[in-house]
Write a protein that holds these residues in place. Structure first.
Motif, short mmCIF file in Angstrom:
data_model
loop_
_atom_site.label_atom_id
_atom_site.label_comp_id
_atom_site.label_asym_id
_atom_site.label_seq_id
_atom_site.Cartn_x
_atom_site.Cartn_y
_atom_site.Cartn_z
N LYS A 125 1.07 -1.41 -0.44
CA LYS A 125 0.12 0.29 0.27
C LYS A 125 0.77 0.87 -0.26
N ARG A 126 -0.25 1.78 -0.97
CA ARG A 126 1.10 3.64 -0.75
C ARG A 126 1.05 4.72 0.26
N LYS A 127 1.24 5.30 0.30
CA LYS A 127 0.96 6.26 1.34
C LYS A 127 -0.93 7.50 0.28
N PRO A 128 -1.72 7.54 0.82
CA PRO A 128 -2.92 8.38 0.81
C PRO A 128 -2.43 9.30 0.42
N LEU A 129 -2.86 9.54 -1.27
CA LEU A 129 -2.67 11.28 -1.63
C LEU A 129 -3.16 12.08 -0.24
N LYS A 130 -1.56 13.18 -0.86
CA LYS A 130 -2.00 14.56 0.72
C LYS A 130 -3.41 15.44 0.42
N ARG A 131 -3.71 15.88 1.21
CA ARG A 131 -5.60 16.95 1.02
C ARG A 131 -5.12 17.36 0.10
N GLY A 132 -5.62 18.35 -0.89
CA GLY A 132 -5.26 19.24 -1.94
C GLY A 132 -4.81 18.22 -3.02
N ALA A 133 -4.16 17.24 -3.15
CA ALA A 133 -4.00 16.68 -4.40
C ALA A 133 -5.64 16.99 -4.97
N LYS A 134 -5.31 16.21 -6.29
CA LYS A 134 -6.50 16.03 -7.03
C LYS A 134 -7.75 15.37 -6.56
N ARG A 135 -6.50 13.87 -6.73
CA ARG A 135 -7.40 12.90 -5.76
C ARG A 135 -6.73 12.79 -4.58
N ALA A 136 -7.55 13.17 -3.73
CA ALA A 136 -7.14 12.73 -2.35
C ALA A 136 -6.98 12.02 -1.49
N GLY A 137 -7.00 11.54 -0.79
CA GLY A 137 -6.85 10.46 -0.20
C GLY A 137 -6.76 9.44 -1.14
N TRP A 138 -6.68 8.78 -2.24
CA TRP A 138 -6.33 7.68 -2.94
C TRP A 138 -5.43 7.20 -2.77
#
Ligand code: ZN
Length: 258
Positions: A125-138
């Protein structure tokens, strides 16, 4: 097989889409089915998730991933959860990893990983995309290629050279027995095969393979009886003709694994 990539007439600027069209076009024109006698694979409809190609004869499915750099120990891949779900429900396709030269536009390496060798622990599993990223939480995933035995990484093209179709189909066939194992058995078998390869010996003893006890225990933290598990895999490999028992805790791999 023509290893040159045809860059003509692609309606995209050089970038991800360009490479996708370019490599898919090459794969469609050149790739055959390793699992049966079909001399071509067909592309799936554009919106089908995950699967890119299928065999019109045996229905094996293939997903193509392309890189301009050689294949490393880990491969960054798509979303984590759908991949794990696909492994668990048995719909994960075979993977094809293509390394191309983006100066000369030729295929340098093409490696197939049969779907039977893709088990949950192989996917990180990779780290979730940060808040503010286009697909945050992905949450994306990484495939730990270095954990796989080389038998599970079947070369179609190696360093700019094509491997014979007959050899590839034989290699594919030799390991299809893994298909019938449970998910946890697949992981165990694959890891023990990788340890045998690491020893790089034609004849090894039970003690030799037991020296990987700690490493295997780390990879399978829930299992308490590591040595019994190792012996079970050796038995399975013997039953399938991959290794031979010589008696007195000695095993012969010949040139089949190393
Ligand atoms: Zn086929």
């Amino acid at each position: 097989m023509d290893l040159s990539l045809d860059i003509s007439g692609i309606p995209h600027k050089r970038g991800t889409q360009f490479v996708r069209v370019l490599t898919e076009r090459w794969f469609e024109r050149n790739m055959f089915c390793p699992a049966c006698q079909s001399d071509y694979l067909k592309k799936t409809a554009t919106n089908t998730k995950v699967i890119d190609f299928f065999c019109p004869m045996c229905d094996e499915k293939f997903q193509l991933k392309s890189f301009y750099h050689p294949l490393g120990a880990e491969v960054v891949d798509s979303a984590y959860k759908p991949k794990i779900d696909a492994i668990k429900n048995g719909t994960i396709p075979n993977f094809a990893f293509l390394h191309y030269d983006n100066q000369r536009w030729v295929v340098k390496d093409l490696v197939l990983v049969p779907r039977y060798f893709i088990y949950p622990e192989l996917i990180k599993k990779r780290k979730p995309l940060k808040r503010g990223a286009k697909r945050a939480g992905w949450v994306g995933s990484t495939i730990v290629m270095s954990r796989l035995p080389s038998r599970a990484k079947i070369a179609i093209v190696h360093n700019g050279y094509e491997i014979s179709r007959e050899d590839i189909r034989k290699m594919w066939k030799d390991i299809t027995f893994v298909k019938d194992l449970s998910l946890s058995s697949k992981g165990w078998l694959s890891d023990v095969m990788a340890c045998i390869e690491k020893m790089d010996k034609e004849v090894f003893s039970l003690q030799d393979i037991y020296s990987y006890r700690e490493e295997l225990a780390r990879l399978h933290p829930k299992n308490r009886n590591i040595e019994a598990k190792i012996r079970q895999q050796l038995q399975l490999l013997r039953d399938r003709g991959v290794i031979e028992f010589l008696g007195k805790g000695r095993y012969n791999v010949g040139r089949s694994l190393v």
